[in-house]
Design a protein around this motif. Structure first.
Motif, PDB file in Angstrom:
ATOM      1  N   GLY A  26       0.810  -1.214   0.000  1.00 19.52           N
ATOM      2  CA  GLY A  26       0.000   0.000   0.000  1.00 19.52           C
ATOM      3  C   GLY A  26       0.839   1.258   0.000  1.00 19.52           C
ATOM      4  O   GLY A  26       2.051   1.229  -0.188  1.00 19.52           O
ATOM      5  N   TYR A  27       0.178   2.394   0.221  1.00 20.26           N
ATOM      6  CA  TYR A  27       0.881   3.677   0.274  1.00 20.26           C
ATOM      7  C   TYR A  27       1.898   3.674   1.414  1.00 20.26           C
ATOM      8  O   TYR A  27       1.681   3.089   2.472  1.00 20.26           O
ATOM      9  CB  TYR A  27      -0.110   4.822   0.489  1.00 20.26           C
ATOM     10  CG  TYR A  27      -1.052   5.034  -0.676  1.00 20.26           C
ATOM     11  CD1 TYR A  27      -0.572   5.418  -1.922  1.00 20.26           C
ATOM     12  CD2 TYR A  27      -2.423   4.852  -0.515  1.00 20.26           C
ATOM     13  CE1 TYR A  27      -1.428   5.618  -2.982  1.00 20.26           C
ATOM     14  CE2 TYR A  27      -3.298   5.053  -1.581  1.00 20.26           C
ATOM     15  CZ  TYR A  27      -2.791   5.434  -2.810  1.00 20.26           C
ATOM     16  OH  TYR A  27      -3.645   5.629  -3.864  1.00 20.26           O
ATOM     17  N   SER A  28       3.007   4.397   1.184  1.00 15.40           N
ATOM     18  CA  SER A  28       4.085   4.414   2.170  1.00 15.40           C
ATOM     19  C   SER A  28       4.371   5.831   2.649  1.00 15.40           C
ATOM     20  O   SER A  28       4.227   6.797   1.890  1.00 15.40           O
ATOM     21  CB  SER A  28       5.374   3.837   1.566  1.00 15.40           C
ATOM     22  OG  SER A  28       5.205   2.491   1.200  1.00 15.40           O
ATOM     23  N   ILE A  29       4.781   5.946   3.889  1.00 19.17           N
ATOM     24  CA  ILE A  29       5.298   7.205   4.414  1.00 19.17           C
ATOM     25  C   ILE A  29       6.815   7.215   4.257  1.00 19.17           C
ATOM     26  O   ILE A  29       7.431   6.190   3.950  1.00 19.17           O
ATOM     27  CB  ILE A  29       4.925   7.387   5.902  1.00 19.17           C
ATOM     28  CG1 ILE A  29       5.575   6.264   6.753  1.00 19.17           C
ATOM     29  CG2 ILE A  29       3.425   7.425   6.089  1.00 19.17           C
ATOM     30  CD1 ILE A  29       5.468   6.495   8.237  1.00 19.17           C
ATOM     31  N   VAL A  30       7.402   8.381   4.432  1.00 23.12           N
ATOM     32  CA  VAL A  30       8.862   8.483   4.417  1.00 23.12           C
ATOM     33  C   VAL A  30       9.340   8.408   5.857  1.00 23.12           C
ATOM     34  O   VAL A  30       9.134   9.350   6.635  1.00 23.12           O
ATOM     35  CB  VAL A  30       9.330   9.801   3.773  1.00 23.12           C
ATOM     36  CG1 VAL A  30      10.851   9.837   3.710  1.00 23.12           C
ATOM     37  CG2 VAL A  30       8.732   9.962   2.381  1.00 23.12           C
ATOM     38  N   PRO A  31       9.993   7.321   6.260  1.00 19.68           N
ATOM     39  CA  PRO A  31      10.388   7.184   7.668  1.00 19.68           C
ATOM     40  C   PRO A  31      11.588   8.056   8.018  1.00 19.68           C
ATOM     41  O   PRO A  31      12.430   8.348   7.156  1.00 19.68           O
ATOM     42  CB  PRO A  31      10.748   5.695   7.779  1.00 19.68           C
ATOM     43  CG  PRO A  31      11.204   5.313   6.410  1.00 19.68           C
ATOM     44  CD  PRO A  31      10.360   6.129   5.465  1.00 19.68           C
ATOM     45  N   ASP A  32      11.670   8.461   9.264  1.00 25.98           N
ATOM     46  CA  ASP A  32      12.826   9.240   9.711  1.00 25.98           C
ATOM     47  C   ASP A  32      14.130   8.470   9.520  1.00 25.98           C
ATOM     48  O   ASP A  32      15.194   9.069   9.310  1.00 25.98           O
ATOM     49  CB  ASP A  32      12.670   9.617  11.188  1.00 25.98           C
ATOM     50  CG  ASP A  32      11.673  10.750  11.395  1.00 25.98           C
ATOM     51  OD1 ASP A  32      11.404  11.490  10.420  1.00 25.98           O
ATOM     52  OD2 ASP A  32      11.159  10.893  12.520  1.00 25.98           O
ATOM     53  N   SER A  33      14.041   7.138   9.587  1.00 22.46           N
ATOM     54  CA  SER A  33      15.239   6.318   9.429  1.00 22.46           C
ATOM     55  C   SER A  33      15.888   6.509   8.061  1.00 22.46           C
ATOM     56  O   SER A  33      17.109   6.371   7.915  1.00 22.46           O
ATOM     57  CB  SER A  33      14.913   4.840   9.659  1.00 22.46           C
ATOM     58  OG  SER A  33      13.849   4.418   8.830  1.00 22.46           O
TER      59      SER A  33
END
Length: 394
Positions: free
Chosen positions: A58-65
């Protein structure tokens, strides 16, 4: 290359994988587009396999990692102290440059580039309705340098400059002094600077490039960076933007969102983090392989094709070949090589008219493929010379 931990010699068939390099044209030997024919680092392959094993995409966020991997990489390798707050995510370096052109200039404005330079710079400026201004690099005694007097004069009529560091296609690593002077001239003329540093990791062994931000304190500057060239993961469409100017960043953030260029695909973070956090050893070995490939080309030209000269360079896997002695335009030469030998190189005039009489050659492939490409190149040049000889005698 002997006694290597990673496999840089196996020839992997890329046909029928929707490869731009191998599937765009039938029966051609591609040595043009800037991607590599090497298997990616094992850590990247494993990370992608692990993510792919989860059955939902599904849709993804941009992780801080992901940003943390950038911060760590630039700090430990180049001494550039970034912070998460000074970074933005973008789907690629070119899309982000396109967005920044729209963000910082108006239709009809002048944008300066230093030719011969990455041909897409021309397209992305002109396609946005802006005008290209060229600060042509000076080619003397087999090497390139910046004409700073010309740069000073032309920046006076521009609102934006796009720098290529290291420079594609000539493979030049700009010195700290050069970068500092560029920053001073941009400040003098109130010109925003975008520095495309996508090739930064691909230097000869033991040589490091100079980030613009460690060489100049000019605050109206933006870095466009990505691991896509260094680790051959351009297909994941991932990059980052860095600036110390929060005002510029806020404007870019808004523009990226308007352009839908700020979203992360489901595999991008896994690939980027595995590259920066776990694949440094692979990169160092790759650099040795590319350096050896460069030596293969240099020796081959000197012994088999002395009419073509290799322009000295310290960075990228793209070699700039001086074909002036062949006395034919780069477009004609490229088309003949394709028709006669099936080998596809980049015409120098694509990078600006001052690049005519040059060709760009991609050497990021196993030595077996490189040597076959060189043999085809030689056969094509000989065939062209024979035709020219015959025509003169008619």
């Amino acid at each position: 290359m002997k006694n290597t931990k990673f496999d840089f010699e196996s020839v992997i068939d890329r046909h029928n994988t929707s490869s731009l390099k191998w599937d765009l044209f039938d029966d051609e030997y591609p040595m043009w587009v800037a991607d590599m024919d090497f298997r990616v680092a094992p850590a990247i392959e494993n990370a992608i396999s692990k993510r792919a094993s989860h059955p939902i995409y599904g849709y993804s966020i941009v992780p801080d990692s992901l940003f943390e991997s950038y911060v760590s990489w630039w700090d430990r390798r180049y001494g550039l102290k970034m912070s998460r707050e000074d970074m933005l995510y973008a789907t690629g370096v070119v899309p982000s440059i396109s967005s920044m052109i729209r963000c910082f200039t108006d239709v009809g404005d002048n944008v300066l580039i230093q030719s011969p330079v990455y041909h897409v710079f021309f397209y992305v400026i002109e396609d946005n309705g802006r005008k290209v201004v060229e600060n042509e690099l000076v080619y003397e005694n087999g090497e390139y340098k910046i004409d700073f007097d010309d740069l000073d004069e032309k920046l006076a009529g521009c609102r934006l400059m796009i720098l290529c560091n290291p420079q594609n296609p000539v493979g030049k690593i700009w010195s700290k002094e050069d970068l500092k002077q560029i920053g001073e001239l941009c400040k003098k003329h109130d010109v925003i600077l975008i520095s495309d540093e996508i090739h930064c990791d691909l230097t000869d062994p033991g040589i490091k490039y100079n980030p613009f931000m460690t060489s100049s304190d000019y605050e109206n500057a933006v870095l466009a960076i990505s691991p896509s060239k260094s680790f051959n993961i351009a297909g994941f469409q991932s990059s980052a933007i860095y600036s110390r100017n929060s005002h510029l960043l806020e404007k870019i953030k808004t523009q990226l969102h308007l352009d839908n260029s700020d979203s992360c695909n489901v595999f991008a973070a896994s690939a980027v983090e595995a590259a920066y956090n776990e694949s440094e050893e692979w990169l160092e070995e790759l650099k040795k392989v590319l350096y050896e490939n460069k030596a293969i080309v240099r020796d081959y030209l000197e012994n088999e094709l002395p009419a073509v000269n290799l322009v000295d360079c310290d960075a990228t896997y793209l070699l700039w070949l001086d074909c002036t002695a062949l006395n034919v335009s780069s477009k004609v030469l490229c088309e003949f090589l394709r028709q006669n030998q099936g080998i596809f190189l980049s015409a120098g005039s694509d990078f600006g008219e001052c690049g005519d009489k040059f060709l760009r050659l991609n050497i990021a492939c196993p030595p077996k493929l490189l040597k076959e490409g060189l043999d085809r190149f030689k056969a094509g040049v000989i065939a062209l010379n024979n035709i020219n000889r015959l025509s003169k005698n008619i």
